[in-house]
Design an enzyme around this catalytic site. Structure first.
Site, PDB file in Angstrom:
ATOM      1  N   PRO A  61       0.856  -1.147  -0.319  1.00  6.98           N
ATOM      2  CA  PRO A  61       0.350  -0.278   0.090  1.00  6.98           C
ATOM      3  C   PRO A  61       0.893   1.390  -0.057  1.00  6.98           C
ATOM      4  O   PRO A  61       2.005   1.031   0.380  1.00  6.98           O
ATOM      5  CB  PRO A  61      -0.623  -0.163   0.851  1.00  6.98           C
ATOM      6  CG  PRO A  61      -0.870  -1.639   1.991  1.00  6.98           C
ATOM      7  CD  PRO A  61       0.631  -2.246   1.451  1.00  6.98           C
ATOM      8  N   LYS A  89       8.560   1.809   0.258  1.00  6.89           N
ATOM      9  CA  LYS A  89       9.047   0.651  -0.936  1.00  6.89           C
ATOM     10  C   LYS A  89       9.769   1.679  -1.475  1.00  6.89           C
ATOM     11  O   LYS A  89      11.319   1.300  -1.511  1.00  6.89           O
ATOM     12  CB  LYS A  89       7.791   0.695  -1.512  1.00  6.89           C
ATOM     13  CG  LYS A  89       6.518  -0.341  -1.388  1.00  6.89           C
ATOM     14  CD  LYS A  89       5.699  -0.757  -2.521  1.00  6.89           C
ATOM     15  CE  LYS A  89       5.542   0.918  -3.063  1.00  6.89           C
ATOM     16  NZ  LYS A  89       4.026   1.583  -1.767  1.00  6.89           N
ATOM     17  N   GLU A 140     -23.459   9.158  20.419  1.00  5.13           N
ATOM     18  CA  GLU A 140     -22.736   8.202  20.634  1.00  5.13           C
ATOM     19  C   GLU A 140     -22.454   7.024  21.638  1.00  5.13           C
ATOM     20  O   GLU A 140     -21.391   6.495  21.310  1.00  5.13           O
ATOM     21  CB  GLU A 140     -21.673   9.553  20.799  1.00  5.13           C
ATOM     22  CG  GLU A 140     -21.359  10.638  19.154  1.00  5.13           C
ATOM     23  CD  GLU A 140     -20.373  10.046  18.260  1.00  5.13           C
ATOM     24  OE1 GLU A 140     -20.401   8.682  17.957  1.00  5.13           O
ATOM     25  OE2 GLU A 140     -21.538  10.455  17.276  1.00  5.13           O
ATOM     26  N   HIS A 158     -23.142   4.167  20.629  1.00  8.50           N
ATOM     27  CA  HIS A 158     -22.102   3.147  20.075  1.00  8.50           C
ATOM     28  C   HIS A 158     -21.483   2.923  21.089  1.00  8.50           C
ATOM     29  O   HIS A 158     -21.197   1.187  21.247  1.00  8.50           O
ATOM     30  CB  HIS A 158     -21.233   4.210  18.966  1.00  8.50           C
ATOM     31  CG  HIS A 158     -22.212   4.547  17.519  1.00  8.50           C
ATOM     32  ND1 HIS A 158     -22.415   2.940  16.865  1.00  8.50           N
ATOM     33  CD2 HIS A 158     -22.104   6.340  17.264  1.00  8.50           C
ATOM     34  CE1 HIS A 158     -22.741   4.025  15.586  1.00  8.50           C
ATOM     35  NE2 HIS A 158     -22.621   5.635  15.882  1.00  8.50           N
TER      36      HIS A 158
END
EC number: 3.4.24.-
Length: 653
Positions: free
Chosen positions: A220, A225, A442, A445
């Site tokens: 990704p 890299k 909230e 959750h």
């Protein structure tokens, strides 16, 4: 006798020096020609401004001026040209050959008080006229000569058009080595052989081994890299030529192929060397899949790259490396053994790797003693090297903004919030009615995340708006990295995602737009279970996701569906069944904990943010103790009195 490494480097440096000197000469020559042309035009303009254009009068008009006594002086040349200065200061020109011959008449003019003088030339100087005639010719000659030089330079430029645009990496300051790369130890182990080969190729050749002709780094964006390739160059201490895949593709067919050949030629001349091609998918995409003939240049460039990879001798000491985050679109011929035959996966770091990366990026920062890098590594799952570097920089900026001498742990925590959800909207005013809805949403959750056994712990609950569209958030962070997820965990995640909508339904009996992202997450989880993971008893352990049709050079335009319309309906029914059952479960759990939900909603309404450790303590308290901790009956009743239904127009569920 073959050239040694120092001879080649000296030769290469000399060629680069000569090229730079030639460019300087050409640039200086062009500047000189621009100055010459400008000077010619300037002189011409100056002459035209100083051109004396005296009025010409006839012989009779001249006699009239003389007889009227208006003449001050006269200049006569041997050709009979006469310049007359009148008493009012006006200068006239006339022609009278008789004045050259008739001395008696001239004497009579002198007697009248007119000053008479014989001169070689009268009026406009002869060289003025000559210049006026010559300047246009000179300008035209210089202009065409400049065009000729420009055309010659263009020809030379077009000769260099096919030259590779790859740059030779020359580090400024300290070299990048393996000490600067962390979190990808397995990758470093893989590429250590490349460094050994570049330093001592005979060691491999004596055993009959050969280095892979091409090494492809796949992963990704932001995983390191390109940094890994630079570290190889620093460790091996050899010339490092790098280019982007897009540098090879041009408008004109054949240019990219020429640049590929030139790049490999340069690398061979300076072997041992490394060629690094970043974003390989820009030039190495699948051939023959285009919708027309517009990709001929790309295909020719790819063909040239394939030939060079398969054609040059590995004993030359040239190592080819490339990086991509789209290996699925690369041409199969590019990935076969003998070309890019070594593929190294560079994935996101684990918790230990993240800690090591944070150590590297905080080396040159003033870090306070309270900063716990191990804890930060745990709180940043899924972050890659680039994300962590950005996190450290963001924390330093926050500390600087607050005029601190050191970066503290609180700065890092705020930086995590900024990176994950965006900056807080301090000046966005939210009414108490909407703030109450957000509090329940909230907490819906958070309460479910605490009650369910297969969910990640709650890190932070906030009703402070952040980012573009987030009015509040409930952040959950796993205690450790997970590589396998059970079906029960996915189902619990769906329940938590639907907790906000379920809380709104339970308390207010209407739905708001705040659950949009939650519904998307829940639907994605359910679709993954049915379409990709085979977690449906009715549909069986079958992978139903359609195969991607790569219409145009690997881009995903459509997905091929390999099942009937009837099956598609059954799949949709299964998705809806999971969503509905998990929504009912969320509602039931919140009903059972309604009083605790009210108390916690009133607490976050007042404090706006609850962190994970405090939330655990609040959930572990009994209701009476929790009520006392929050502020007693009065505070809770004031919160509950805020009328939402009669003042906010929301769609009933």
């Amino acid at each position: 006798m073959p050239e040694n490494k120092n001879d080649k480097e000296n030769k290469n440096d000399k060629e680069n020096k000569n090229t730079k000197e030639e460019k300087k000469k050409v640039k200086f020559s062009n500047i000189i020609w621009v100055y010459i042309i400008f000077a010619v035009f300037f002189i011409g303009a100056l002459i035209s401004l100083n051109w004396e254009n005296n009025p010409i009068i006839s012989y009779s008009e001249m006699l009239s001026l003389i007889n009227d006594g208006q003449v001050e002086s006269m200049k006569i040349n041997q050709n009979g040209n006469v310049e007359i200065l009148s008493k009012d200061g006006t200068t006239y020109e006339s022609f009278s050959p008789a004045l050259v011959i008739d001395k008696q008449y001239v004497n009579s003019l002198i007697q009248k008080g007119i000053k008479v003088e014989y001169v070689e030339s009268v009026g406009t100087k002869w060289w003025f006229g000559l210049l006026i005639n010559i300047i246009p010719i000179v300008v035209m000659v210089l202009f065409f000569f400049w065009l000729y030089r420009s055309a010659s330079a263009g020809a030379r430029s077009s000769m260099n058009f096919g030259k590779s645009g790859a740059k030779k990496y020359e580090p400024i300051g300290e070299k990048v080595t393996f000490k600067d790369v962390a979190g990808i130890d397995e990758v470093l182990d893989e590429i250590e052989d490349i460094v050994k080969f570049l330093k001592n190729p005979q060691e491999f050749q004596e055993l009959g081994a050969r280095m892979p002709k091409g090494t492809l780094l796949v992963g990704p964006p932001g995983t390191g890299k390109t940094l890994t390739a630079r570290a190889i160059a620093g460790e091996a201490d050899v010339p490092f030529y790098y280019a982007s895949g897009s540098d090879f593709v041009e408008l004109f067919v054949g240019v990219g192929a020429s640049r590929v050949r030139d790049l490999f030629k340069t690398a061979k001349e300076n072997a041992p060397a490394i060629i690094f091609i970043d974003e390989l998918d820009a030039v190495g995409r699948q051939r023959g899949a285009g919708l027309g003939g517009g990709n001929d240049e790309r295909e020719q460039t790819l063909n040239a790259l394939l030939v060079e990879l398969d054609g040059f001798d590995t004993s030359t000491g040239v190592v080819v490396m490339a990086a991509t985050n789209r290996p699925d679109v690369l041409d199969k011929a590019l990935l076969r053994p003998g070309r890019f035959d070594k593929k190294i996966m560079v994935g996101p770091p684990d918790v230990k790797g993240r800690e090591e990366i944070l150590k590297i990026h905080t080396r040159k920062k003033k870090i306070a003693p309270d900063v716990d890098l191990k804890l930060l590594a745990k709180r940043t799952p899924g972050f890659v090297g680039a994300d962590l570097e950005n996190l450290v920089n963001e924390a330093a900026l926050i500390a600087s903004r607050k005029k601190k001498n050191q970066v503290e742990m609180s700065d890092f925590e705020e930086a995590i919030d900024r990176v994950l959800t965006g900056p807080s909207k301090k000046y966005r005013i939210i009414s108490d009615k909407e703030k109450k809805i957000l509090s329940y949403h909230e907490l819906g959750h958070a309460v479910l995340a605490y009650l369910l056994p297969n969910t990640d712990p709650v890190y932070k609950i906030t009703i402070i708006p952040r980012g573009a569209g987030s009015l509040g958030s409930t952040l959950q962070i796993p205690e450790k990295d997970k590589y396998l997820i059970k079906k029960s965990e996915i189902l619990d995640r769906i329940v938590v995602a639907l907790g906000g909508r379920a809380s709104e339904k339970l308390v207010f009996n209407f739905a708001t737009t705040g659950a949009k992202d939650d519904l998307r997450k829940a639907t994605d989880y359910a679709k993954s279970m049915i379409y990709r993971l085979g977690m449906s008893k009715r549909m069986g352990p079958v992978y139903w996701e359609g195969e991607e049709e790569e219409i145009f050079l690997g881009s995903e335009l459509t997905k091929q569906r390999n099942y009937s319309e009837e099956t598609a309906k059954e799949l949709d029914v299964e998705v809806k069944k999971i969503i509905n059952s998990m929504y009912d479960k969320a509602l039931e759990l919140l009903k059972q904990n309604r009083e605790r939900l009210d108390l916690l909603a009133s607490y976050i309404f007042k404090n706006e943010t609850i962190y994970g450790e405090e939330f655990k303590k609040l959930m572990s308290k009994d209701l009476e103790e929790l009520k006392e901790y929050i502020g007693g009956e009065k505070e809770i009743n004031e919160f509950l009195k805020i009328d939402v239904v009669n003042h906010v127009n929301y769609q009933p569920v």
